[in-house]
Design a protein around this motif. Structure first.
Motif, PDB file in Angstrom:
ATOM      1  N   ALA A 117      42.760   9.112  53.479  1.00  0.00           N
ATOM      2  CA  ALA A 117      42.018   9.729  54.462  1.00  0.00           C
ATOM      3  C   ALA A 117      42.612  11.125  55.221  1.00  0.00           C
ATOM      4  O   ALA A 117      43.923  11.058  55.095  1.00  0.00           O
ATOM      5  N   PRO A 118      41.898  11.863  55.600  1.00  0.00           N
ATOM      6  CA  PRO A 118      40.391  11.960  55.839  1.00  0.00           C
ATOM      7  C   PRO A 118      39.697  11.978  54.482  1.00  0.00           C
ATOM      8  O   PRO A 118      38.274  12.077  54.724  1.00  0.00           O
ATOM      9  N   LEU A 119      40.032  12.129  53.246  1.00  0.00           N
ATOM     10  CA  LEU A 119      39.303  12.345  52.071  1.00  0.00           C
ATOM     11  C   LEU A 119      38.663  10.754  51.898  1.00  0.00           C
ATOM     12  O   LEU A 119      39.089   9.706  52.277  1.00  0.00           O
ATOM     13  N   LEU A 120      37.460  10.788  51.328  1.00  0.00           N
ATOM     14  CA  LEU A 120      36.905   9.752  51.189  1.00  0.00           C
ATOM     15  C   LEU A 120      36.822   9.375  49.458  1.00  0.00           C
ATOM     16  O   LEU A 120      36.470  10.156  48.688  1.00  0.00           O
ATOM     17  N   PRO A 121      36.702   8.214  49.002  1.00  0.00           N
ATOM     18  CA  PRO A 121      36.460   7.939  47.573  1.00  0.00           C
ATOM     19  C   PRO A 121      35.140   8.254  47.103  1.00  0.00           C
ATOM     20  O   PRO A 121      34.307   8.463  47.928  1.00  0.00           O
ATOM     21  N   LEU A 122      34.982   8.155  45.652  1.00  0.00           N
ATOM     22  CA  LEU A 122      33.617   8.396  45.386  1.00  0.00           C
ATOM     23  C   LEU A 122      32.818   7.253  45.327  1.00  0.00           C
ATOM     24  O   LEU A 122      33.477   6.090  45.131  1.00  0.00           O
ATOM     25  N   ASN A 123      31.516   7.016  45.656  1.00  0.00           N
ATOM     26  CA  ASN A 123      30.756   6.022  45.548  1.00  0.00           C
ATOM     27  C   ASN A 123      30.424   5.790  44.180  1.00  0.00           C
ATOM     28  O   ASN A 123      30.642   6.519  43.284  1.00  0.00           O
ATOM     29  N   GLU A 124      29.632   4.658  43.984  1.00  0.00           N
ATOM     30  CA  GLU A 124      29.069   4.316  42.772  1.00  0.00           C
ATOM     31  C   GLU A 124      28.184   5.447  41.821  1.00  0.00           C
ATOM     32  O   GLU A 124      28.539   5.827  40.725  1.00  0.00           O
ATOM     33  N   GLU A 125      27.500   6.000  42.570  1.00  0.00           N
ATOM     34  CA  GLU A 125      26.570   7.226  42.023  1.00  0.00           C
ATOM     35  C   GLU A 125      27.517   8.342  41.540  1.00  0.00           C
ATOM     36  O   GLU A 125      27.283   8.900  40.496  1.00  0.00           O
ATOM     37  N   GLN A 126      28.336   8.883  42.342  1.00  0.00           N
ATOM     38  CA  GLN A 126      29.350   9.707  42.223  1.00  0.00           C
ATOM     39  C   GLN A 126      30.251   9.438  41.112  1.00  0.00           C
ATOM     40  O   GLN A 126      30.498  10.398  40.222  1.00  0.00           O
ATOM     41  N   THR A 127      30.625   8.291  40.927  1.00  0.00           N
ATOM     42  CA  THR A 127      31.591   7.729  39.789  1.00  0.00           C
ATOM     43  C   THR A 127      30.758   7.815  38.462  1.00  0.00           C
ATOM     44  O   THR A 127      31.637   8.438  37.462  1.00  0.00           O
ATOM     45  N   ASP A 128      29.516   7.548  38.605  1.00  0.00           N
ATOM     46  CA  ASP A 128      28.591   7.707  37.356  1.00  0.00           C
ATOM     47  C   ASP A 128      28.799   8.988  36.575  1.00  0.00           C
ATOM     48  O   ASP A 128      28.611   9.234  35.390  1.00  0.00           O
ATOM     49  N   ILE A 129      28.613   9.937  37.741  1.00  0.00           N
ATOM     50  CA  ILE A 129      28.777  11.321  37.214  1.00  0.00           C
ATOM     51  C   ILE A 129      29.963  11.800  36.419  1.00  0.00           C
ATOM     52  O   ILE A 129      29.999  12.196  35.270  1.00  0.00           O
ATOM     53  N   VAL A 130      30.978  11.223  36.963  1.00  0.00           N
ATOM     54  CA  VAL A 130      32.302  11.545  36.313  1.00  0.00           C
ATOM     55  C   VAL A 130      32.262  10.658  35.096  1.00  0.00           C
ATOM     56  O   VAL A 130      32.764  11.275  33.926  1.00  0.00           O
ATOM     57  N   ARG A 131      31.889   9.619  35.139  1.00  0.00           N
ATOM     58  CA  ARG A 131      31.932   8.751  33.788  1.00  0.00           C
ATOM     59  C   ARG A 131      31.149   9.403  32.653  1.00  0.00           C
ATOM     60  O   ARG A 131      31.370   9.523  31.509  1.00  0.00           O
ATOM     61  N   ASP A 132      29.939   9.748  33.030  1.00  0.00           N
ATOM     62  CA  ASP A 132      29.024  10.550  32.213  1.00  0.00           C
ATOM     63  C   ASP A 132      29.686  11.532  31.715  1.00  0.00           C
ATOM     64  O   ASP A 132      29.661  11.852  30.237  1.00  0.00           O
ATOM     65  N   THR A 133      30.459  12.449  32.358  1.00  0.00           N
ATOM     66  CA  THR A 133      30.796  13.783  31.744  1.00  0.00           C
ATOM     67  C   THR A 133      32.010  13.543  30.843  1.00  0.00           C
ATOM     68  O   THR A 133      32.090  13.875  29.617  1.00  0.00           O
ATOM     69  N   LEU A 134      33.068  12.523  30.963  1.00  0.00           N
ATOM     70  CA  LEU A 134      33.969  12.131  30.445  1.00  0.00           C
ATOM     71  C   LEU A 134      33.479  11.558  28.959  1.00  0.00           C
ATOM     72  O   LEU A 134      34.144  11.705  27.926  1.00  0.00           O
ATOM     73  N   THR A 135      32.685  10.554  29.258  1.00  0.00           N
ATOM     74  CA  THR A 135      31.980   9.904  27.895  1.00  0.00           C
ATOM     75  C   THR A 135      31.431  11.167  26.907  1.00  0.00           C
ATOM     76  O   THR A 135      31.788  10.963  25.598  1.00  0.00           O
ATOM     77  N   ARG A 136      30.569  12.077  27.448  1.00  0.00           N
ATOM     78  CA  ARG A 136      30.150  13.311  26.550  1.00  0.00           C
ATOM     79  C   ARG A 136      31.343  14.136  25.922  1.00  0.00           C
ATOM     80  O   ARG A 136      31.174  14.751  24.809  1.00  0.00           O
ATOM     81  N   LEU A 137      32.433  14.091  26.703  1.00  0.00           N
ATOM     82  CA  LEU A 137      33.807  14.881  26.189  1.00  0.00           C
ATOM     83  C   LEU A 137      34.273  14.052  25.197  1.00  0.00           C
ATOM     84  O   LEU A 137      35.577  14.516  24.871  1.00  0.00           O
ATOM     85  N   GLY A 138      34.038  12.996  24.938  1.00  0.00           N
ATOM     86  CA  GLY A 138      34.967  12.075  23.918  1.00  0.00           C
ATOM     87  C   GLY A 138      36.053  11.334  24.542  1.00  0.00           C
ATOM     88  O   GLY A 138      36.938  11.025  23.723  1.00  0.00           O
ATOM     89  N   ARG A 139      36.309  11.260  25.725  1.00  0.00           N
ATOM     90  CA  ARG A 139      37.480  10.769  26.361  1.00  0.00           C
ATOM     91  C   ARG A 139      37.139   9.184  26.187  1.00  0.00           C
ATOM     92  O   ARG A 139      35.981   8.405  26.536  1.00  0.00           O
ATOM     93  N   LYS A 140      38.218   8.444  26.023  1.00  0.00           N
ATOM     94  CA  LYS A 140      38.169   6.859  25.782  1.00  0.00           C
ATOM     95  C   LYS A 140      38.389   6.434  27.453  1.00  0.00           C
ATOM     96  O   LYS A 140      39.538   6.836  28.058  1.00  0.00           O
ATOM     97  N   LEU A 141      37.360   5.600  27.657  1.00  0.00           N
ATOM     98  CA  LEU A 141      37.375   5.138  28.977  1.00  0.00           C
ATOM     99  C   LEU A 141      37.640   3.728  28.761  1.00  0.00           C
ATOM    100  O   LEU A 141      37.483   2.947  27.834  1.00  0.00           O
ATOM    101  N   VAL A 142      38.104   3.097  30.117  1.00  0.00           N
ATOM    102  CA  VAL A 142      38.452   1.522  30.147  1.00  0.00           C
ATOM    103  C   VAL A 142      37.337   0.766  30.964  1.00  0.00           C
ATOM    104  O   VAL A 142      36.656   1.496  31.680  1.00  0.00           O
TER     105      VAL A 142
END
Length: 307
Positions: A282-307
């Motif tokens: 704080a004062p920063l906030l974590p990403l919510n589920e929808e925002q996290t999905d944006i990051v996940r989608d970008t990384l997937t399309r870039l070929g990064r290995k996700l857990v």
């Protein structure tokens, strides 16, 4: 001193600071992140910068981070310490710790919030230069300071004994290029994106590199510069395209996050790859589920290995 007294170049990211779920500084996670970054062959790194959330860390935590990083990586890559503070005396107190820990230089922006005049900014940097044990990289961080260092002021600052480099995070490409061509013989200039303009400037005009945040694409980011230096422009374009997809989808023109704090975006990207990004404080906030999905989608399309 000037640019010729240091060998800083390439991809030197400002890295994240891992906090645990309770908000405590997680030194074990920090050590693991540093080990991964070293294994990805980065050209250097910046600790306690904007991405590292220096503004919400205590003095004891910042000093512990500096000492941990130095003990683990001194002599293995370029180490720059973010010494941002409201007074020159505070900046110098961190510079002393960084020197003792084996760092190569310090990164300092104008005092945040204060919005100093040009003469006040010069006096701030002069006091640091006159007393710093390490070379200085000026940080022109317009979004965080509400100050965009003018070329005449940068020329004055370049005359200071310890100033050897400039991280020019200005949203104005025109001002960036104007400053680069005026100062490239005196200062190492960082801020070249991995787009065609940045590629051409590094290849043909001697651009020094990028202090991009996070290093979330690992070796792909330093290898962009390695490919240019090796003359493999096809590989450089391929790697640069990956970084620019990330920048377009996650960040605005002023380098602020499009859908959350930049620190939260980078930490989420690391965590999704099974790396120790940790939590924001704080004062920063974590990403919510929808925002996290944006990051996940970008990384997937870039070929990064996700857990």
């Amino acid at each position: 001193m000037d640019r010729h007294d240091v060998d800083w170049k390439g991809y030197i990211p400002a890295i994240t600071t891992p906090f645990d779920a309770s908000g405590a500084y997680d030194q074990e996670a920090q050590a693991a992140l540093l080990e991964w970054l070293h294994g990805e062959r980065l050209h250097g790194l910046v600790v306690a910068g904007t991405t590292g959330e220096w503004f919400s860390m205590t003095r004891a935590e910042r000093e512990a981070q500096i000492r941990l990083t130095g003990a683990q990586l001194k002599g293995k890559m370029t180490l720059l310490c973010g010494c941002n503070a409201y007074t020159a005396q505070d900046s110098l107190s961190y510079a002393e710790v960084a020197a003792e820990a084996g760092f190569d230089g310090i990164l300092v922006c104008p005092p945040p919030y204060v919005v100093p005049t040009e003469d006040e900014t010069f006096a701030f940097y002069k006091e640091i230069s006159d007393n710093s044990p390490l070379p200085i990289c000026i940080y022109n961080w317009t979004r965080g300071t509400n100050v965009d260092l003018s070329l005449p002021l940068i020329e004055r600052l370049a005359d200071l004994e310890k100033v050897v480099a400039l991280k020019n995070s200005t949203p104005s490409l025109r001002n960036f290029l104007k400053t680069f061509f005026a100062m490239r013989d005196r200062l190492r200039i960082f801020g070249f994106g991995m787009d065609p303009i940045g590629t051409s400037m590094v290849k043909n005009e001697g651009g020094d590199g990028l202090m991009g945040a996070g290093a979330v694409l690992g070796s792909d980011q330093p290898d962009f510069f390695n490919a240019i230096w090796a003359g493999d422009m096809e590989k450089a374009r391929e790697l640069g395209d990956k970084d620019m997809i990330l920048m377009r989808e996650w960040f605005a023109a002023d380098y602020g996050g499009k859908f959350g704090a930049a620190q939260a975006i980078f930490k989420t990207a690391l965590n999704l790859q099974g790396l120790p990004g940790g939590h924001v404080r704080a004062p920063l906030l974590p990403l919510n589920e929808e925002q996290t999905d944006i990051v996940r989608d970008t990384l997937t399309r870039l070929g990064r290995k996700l857990v």
